[in-house]
Structure formats: C-alpha cells, structure tokens
Motif scaffolding. Structure first.
Motif, mmCIF file in Angstrom:
data_model
loop_
_atom_site.group_PDB
_atom_site.id
_atom_site.type_symbol
_atom_site.label_atom_id
_atom_site.label_comp_id
_atom_site.label_asym_id
_atom_site.label_seq_id
_atom_site.Cartn_x
_atom_site.Cartn_y
_atom_site.Cartn_z
ATOM 1 N N ASP A 72 41.117 53.510 48.059
ATOM 2 C CA ASP A 72 40.914 53.149 46.685
ATOM 3 C C ASP A 72 42.030 52.896 45.946
ATOM 4 N N GLN A 73 42.988 53.692 46.002
ATOM 5 C CA GLN A 73 44.190 53.566 45.218
ATOM 6 C C GLN A 73 45.135 52.340 45.765
ATOM 7 N N VAL A 74 45.058 52.254 46.934
ATOM 8 C CA VAL A 74 45.737 51.028 47.337
ATOM 9 C C VAL A 74 45.146 49.562 46.963
ATOM 10 N N ASN A 75 43.717 49.715 47.248
ATOM 11 C CA ASN A 75 42.917 48.390 46.553
ATOM 12 C C ASN A 75 43.273 48.133 45.506
ATOM 13 N N ALA A 76 43.134 49.078 44.446
ATOM 14 C CA ALA A 76 43.539 48.902 43.167
ATOM 15 C C ALA A 76 44.938 48.484 42.921
ATOM 16 N N LEU A 77 45.830 49.124 43.586
ATOM 17 C CA LEU A 77 47.214 48.614 43.314
ATOM 18 C C LEU A 77 47.630 47.288 43.890
ATOM 19 N N SER A 78 46.936 47.213 44.972
ATOM 20 C CA SER A 78 47.037 45.552 45.677
ATOM 21 C C SER A 78 46.547 44.428 44.692
ATOM 22 N N ASP A 79 45.417 44.704 43.883
ATOM 23 C CA ASP A 79 44.546 43.705 43.223
ATOM 24 C C ASP A 79 45.366 43.572 41.871
ATOM 25 N N ALA A 80 46.257 44.586 41.582
ATOM 26 C CA ALA A 80 47.173 44.394 40.449
ATOM 27 C C ALA A 80 48.577 43.891 40.718
ATOM 28 N N GLY A 81 48.690 43.592 42.062
ATOM 29 C CA GLY A 81 50.025 42.986 42.361
ATOM 30 C C GLY A 81 51.088 44.011 42.660
ATOM 31 N N ILE A 82 50.922 45.237 43.145
ATOM 32 C CA ILE A 82 51.937 46.184 43.305
ATOM 33 C C ILE A 82 51.820 46.501 45.061
ATOM 34 N N PRO A 83 52.761 46.030 45.509
ATOM 35 C CA PRO A 83 52.752 46.555 47.024
ATOM 36 C C PRO A 83 52.597 47.801 47.241
ATOM 37 N N ALA A 84 51.491 48.291 48.052
ATOM 38 C CA ALA A 84 51.461 49.599 48.400
ATOM 39 C C ALA A 84 50.650 49.690 49.552
#
Length: 608
Positions: A72-84
């Motif tokens: 969930d966290q990585v999906n949300a970060l990636s959708d916001a443009g943050i590499p995780a």
C-alpha cells in the motif's frame, strides 16, 4: 528546510498544512534526533518520515511487519511520483534481486523491509555500501513483550542498526503504547536522547458503542441493513465464528469475505485484495487481519466478540475512519467473551511465563471494565492510555444514552433463588433455561424435567426477557453468580451470593433508556441536504475505472475525503483542483483534467 518541507507536503501529498504533531517530528528528524512518536491511526505517521526521507541524502529504510502495508505504501508513493520499493517474501528471487540492485544504484529514496529479512547477508552488504541516513520502525510496539502484539523478529532491529559505521537516525512509530511499552521501545532500540511525542489517542470522528444484544446475529444483520454499500470489518475471536458469520452474511445478500490463519495463503491474499480494492465491502476476520491495511474508507469496525485487551481493541477499531470521515466502532459484548479470553490466555504460548499470564489477565480486566462501564467510553479508553478526557464526549453509546439508577434487589433475589433451587436438585443450566424458568415458559424440555414445580417458576413472568438477561449478566460480572464450562456454560451461585439472599443487601444498577443519537456518517461541516450524493457516485465511478486500469486500490488514486471535498468545492480549473485536500502537483498532472471535466459536465458550466 522549512520551505522545502512545505513544498514537498503540497507537491507530493496535496496538503498545505501539517496535522498535529507531524511538523514537530519532522523537524526533530531533520535535526538528527532519534524519535519515538505515538500517534493514533489516521494521524499521518507515514508523512513524518516520508518527508524527511525526501530531504535527507541517501536511502531511508523502513522496517514494517506486514506485506500488505508495504504494498500500500509503495503504491501510494509511486502514484505520487516518489521512487520507493519493498523487500519481502512476496517477491520472486528475480524480483528480489532486481529490487536489491535498484537500491544499490540509488533508484529509490525509501525502501520497506520486513524485519525477518534483516539477518540476511545481502542486508548487511547493502548497509555497508549505501548511505542510509535514517532507519524507521513502524508498529514499534511489536518490540515489547508487554504489548499486545509482541513479535520476536523485531528484536533483530537493534542489531541491524549497529552494523552501520555511522549510526543512522532511528525513528519509532506506533498508534498504541502504554507507558511501560514506550519505555521498552526506547530501551530495546537504544534510542539516543529521543524526541518523544504522544499527540493524543483521541479520534473525534469515531463513534464508540457497546451493545449486549440477546441475539448477536440479528443485531449484526440489522446494523448492516442500515449501512448498505458501506465498507467495514467484523472481528470474531475464533475461526469457527468467522466461518459462520461469513456464510450468514453472504446468504443474506451482503458481500463478505473471510480471513483467518486457517486459510491457505492464496485465499487470504485474494480475500484481502477483494476487500482493499472494494470488490467485497465486508471483511469477517480474526485478529490475524488488519495490521498494515491502509484502507481509508472503512466506515465501521464491529467486534462480534470482545478482544483480550484495550490496546488490541483500539488498534483494530481504529482501522475505521482513516480518511477522517465519521465512522462507527461497535463492540458486541457478552460475559462468555471473558471466559473464552481467559481460556486463550491461560492455555496459550505464554503459559510457561506466570508473570506474562498474570499481566495479560490484568489487561483482560481493563477490557472487561470498558465493555461493562456506564461511564463515557472514550474517556475510559483515553484514561487507560494515560490521557485525560472530558467526562462526557457526546459521541459514544454511554454518553448518548440516558441511564437511570434502578433498585434491582428483588429481581436479583428472584434470579439467585432460582439458581439456588436448581442446584438443590443437583442440576445446572445455562442462562436461557434459567430465564425460561423465571418467565414460566411452557418449553417441552423444561416441563419434561419437572422444573415447573420449582418455587421460582414464573416469578418474573411480567418482566421483559431482555431486562432479566441484563440483570443476570450484571450478577455474573459482580460475582453474585458464576459461569462454568466453555462450549455450554452453566450458571451457579457465585462467591457473593449470600450478600443478597441471606444478608438481604440492597443492590442497584444503572439500566439504560435509549434515546436517538445523531446518525454517523455525515461530516460535521455539511448537512445531508447540501451533499451532492449523485456527483459523489460519479466521481467514485471514475476513480474506480482509473484504479482498475492502474491495478491499485481506489483510495490510492484519491480518498473518499478528497472526493467529498471535490463535491463541496466543484473545481473546474487546474488552479481550483489544486485546492482540493489530497491533490498535489503530481496527481493534478495525472488526474486533474479527467475529474474537472466530469465536474464541468455535472454542473453544466464552462471554466471562467
């Protein structure tokens, strides 16, 4: 750095101001201090370390206990443009190697790791090769055996932190921790002069309720009927109960999935995904489900059985209303729940440690007090965590119920006399049979055993069954009566019975008189007539299409709270859309045109 943290807050996360406690934690981490932050679910703990991770040079490592949380966290970060990225057992050997290589190249700013992975040689090599400015421990209460969810794998974390030639900033986060558990976290993790923050455990959007329904299934179905199309979790204490409730709900037309440790991994993952992706609105589960589930639109959490302690209850109940919308936390209590939990505690893995068993039995007492108190439920929870609270919160079942003090001496004498007469005949019965005798039932089983000849037969014929049961339960709780047996419990006289029958002690109790309470689910700043439900439905449909295309949960695109804000503000230009809560520059670029076009079509207007 002040300007940078606010720029990141708006650009990537779509907010213009911090919630309570967030800025103080961020400032402490950016100043190089260790942190222990106790912040309730929904308070935005993840932003407290994600923003510093984007400012500090290098790769931030986040130790997290569950695969679902990491995804969930990585999906949300990636959708916001943050590499995780994340490293856990869900990855294939090839995926694991690729992610590890990516971390080595500096492809990510944030890397989530399961604690079980920390002993691997590749983790040590990663720590030696990379600049790791910060290590974050999520669900930090898992490190303490005095907490409600101790995990031995967490004891490896301190050893992992020691491998670095330059010690990273260490940040521990949890939603629930008593003072004893907080002390354990600081000691075991060797936190150095940590910045300590407890923002408060109160979540005003949650309604707390305790009910003692004579028929739990009927009460559950009634509640769900009044909350159609809402997403929620129903917690049960055993796998058997999970199976029974799930079958019942599906047979009655409610979409429900099941989750417990007895299912194979494939079904558990499928059912969890169906719930997260809104394909199945209701999850029926044991406490094996939920930690790390970052689903924002859970409208209710119902505990069909009472948990073993308040920490577990508050963490599980706190999975409701993460988006800040009004939500219900309901507990269906029966005294039998206490007996079941005592059995689980005394016969569990902790049985070899008498001190731990005694500790967990004490926690069970506090949970039972919560379920049986007439005081404000919110005040009781906050008091348990050491936080003062008003006597009246106005948003719990006790505060919204008018209690009357009733003299129950005579009814108590009648009930105790009935049990006494039954014991004289060398028999023992459960609650239902005792109530049937008191009511003068013509039940065939009762009559065939000659129980009509008891002097107490029919002596409460004019008293409501529910009232008898309520008083009977009270007598059990106060030890005037006792229960024996697990599967088919029977009543017998308790250690204090003589106070009532022989010493003629007067007895009173608070009996509730229900009154109508404000219907949950309507945000405080709007009335039902002002909210555009039809637009909200259209926005949800658009969001769901985008989520299906991207293969992510719908709330990763936008939370329900963001959609509601769109309904209120009706943004029709990029500038207006950026004022919506949860909309940052990245999401504006991705989704702004689609949502503003829908809103313009809905209003029949063109942008100015």
């Amino acid at each position: 750095m002040d300007q940078e943290k606010f720029r990141i807050l708006k650009t990537y996360f779509g907010f213009t101001q911090f919630r309570r406690g967030q800025e103080e934690v961020i400032d402490a981490l950016l100043a190089g201090r260790d942190v222990l932050a106790v912040m309730p679910t929904g308070a935005g703990k993840s932003l407290c370390y994600q923003i510093p991770a984007l400012i500090l040079e290098g790769l931030t490592v986040v130790i997290s206990p569950l695969i679902s949380l990491m995804k969930d966290q990585v999906n949300a970060l990636s959708d916001a443009g943050i590499p995780a990225a994340y490293l856990n057992s869900s990855l294939s050997p090839r995926e694991y190697a690729d992610t590890l290589a990516g971390a080595g190249r500096g492809d990510y700013r944030i890397l989530y790791i399961a604690p079980e992975r920390l002993r691997r040689e590749d983790m040590y090599r990663l720590g030696e090769r990379l600049r790791i400015p910060m290590v974050v421990i999520d669900e930090a209460h898992c490190i303490s055996q005095w907490g409600h969810d101790f995990r031995p794998s967490y004891l490896v974390i301190a050893e992992f932190i020691r491998i670095f030639s330059k010690r990273p900033i260490t940040a521990a986060f949890t939603a629930t921790a008593t003072g004893k558990v907080r002390d354990d976290i600081v000691r075991i993790l060797n936190l150095e002069d940590p910045f300590l923050l407890t923002t408060g455990f109160n979540r005003e959007n949650l309604y707390f309720g305790v009910g003692r329904p004579p028929d739990k299934v009927r009460s559950l179905l009634s509640y769900l009927e009044n909350h159609r199309n809402k997403s929620g979790i129903i917690y049960c204490s055993t796998r058997k109960t999970v199976e029974e409730i799930c079958r019942t709900l599906n047979a009655r037309g409610f979409g429900a999935a099941r989750y417990h440790a007895g299912l194979d991994d494939r079904e558990r993952h499928k059912n969890q995904d169906d719930f997260i992706y809104d394909r199945t609105p209701i999850m029926v589960a044991t406490n094996a489900f939920g930690m790390g589930i970052d689903k924002s639109n859970v409208s209710f959490v119902i505990h069909y059985n009472m948990p073993k302690n308040i920490e577990s209850y508050y963490q599980e109940a706190g999975r409701a209303g993460r988006d800040g919308e009004a939500a219900d936390c309901i507990l269906f209590y029966s005294p039998q729940d206490v007996q079941v939990n005592k059995f689980l505690i005394t016969n569990g893995d902790a049985e070899r440690d008498e001190a731990l068993v005694s500790h967990h039995l004490e926690l069970l007492k506090h949970m039972t007090y919560y379920a049986t108190t007439n005081d404000c439920l919110r005040s009781h929870i906050l008091g348990y965590f050491g936080e003062s609270a008003p006597h009246f919160c106005g948003n719990c079942s006790n505060c919204t119920t008018q209690f009357e003090n009733n003299d129950i001496t005579i009814p108590a004498q009648k009930i105790l006399s009935c049990v006494y007469r039954i014991e004289q005949r060398g028999k023992r019965f459960g609650k239902l049979m005792v109530i049937n005798i008191l009511k003068g039932s013509k039940n065939e089983k009762l009559l065939s055993q000659g129980l009509k000849s008891l002097s107490t037969y029919g002596i409460m014929a004019e008293t409501d069954v529910h009232r008898i049961r309520t008083i009977l339960d009270y007598l059990v709780e106060k030890e005037y009566l006792a229960q024996e047996g697990e599967e088919y419990p029977v009543l017998l006289l308790g250690p204090r019975w003589e106070e009532i029958l022989r010493q003629k002690k007067a007895l009173s109790m608070m009996l509730p008189k229900e009154r109508e309470r404000k219907k949950p689910g309507v945000p405080a700043d709007e009335t039902p007539g002002e909210f555009r439900e039809d637009l909200f439905a259209q926005l949800k449909e658009l969001r769901n299409r985008l989520a299906q295309k991207a293969r992510v949960p719908a709330y990763i695109i936008f939370s329900d709270a963001s959609l509601r804000d769109m309904c209120r503000k009706l943004p029709k230009t990029p500038e207006q859309f950026l004022t919506v809560s949860g909309v940052g520059a990245v999401k504006m670029e991705k989704y702004g045109g689609l949502f503003t076009d829908l809103i313009k079509a809905y209003t029949g207007t063109s942008p100015p």
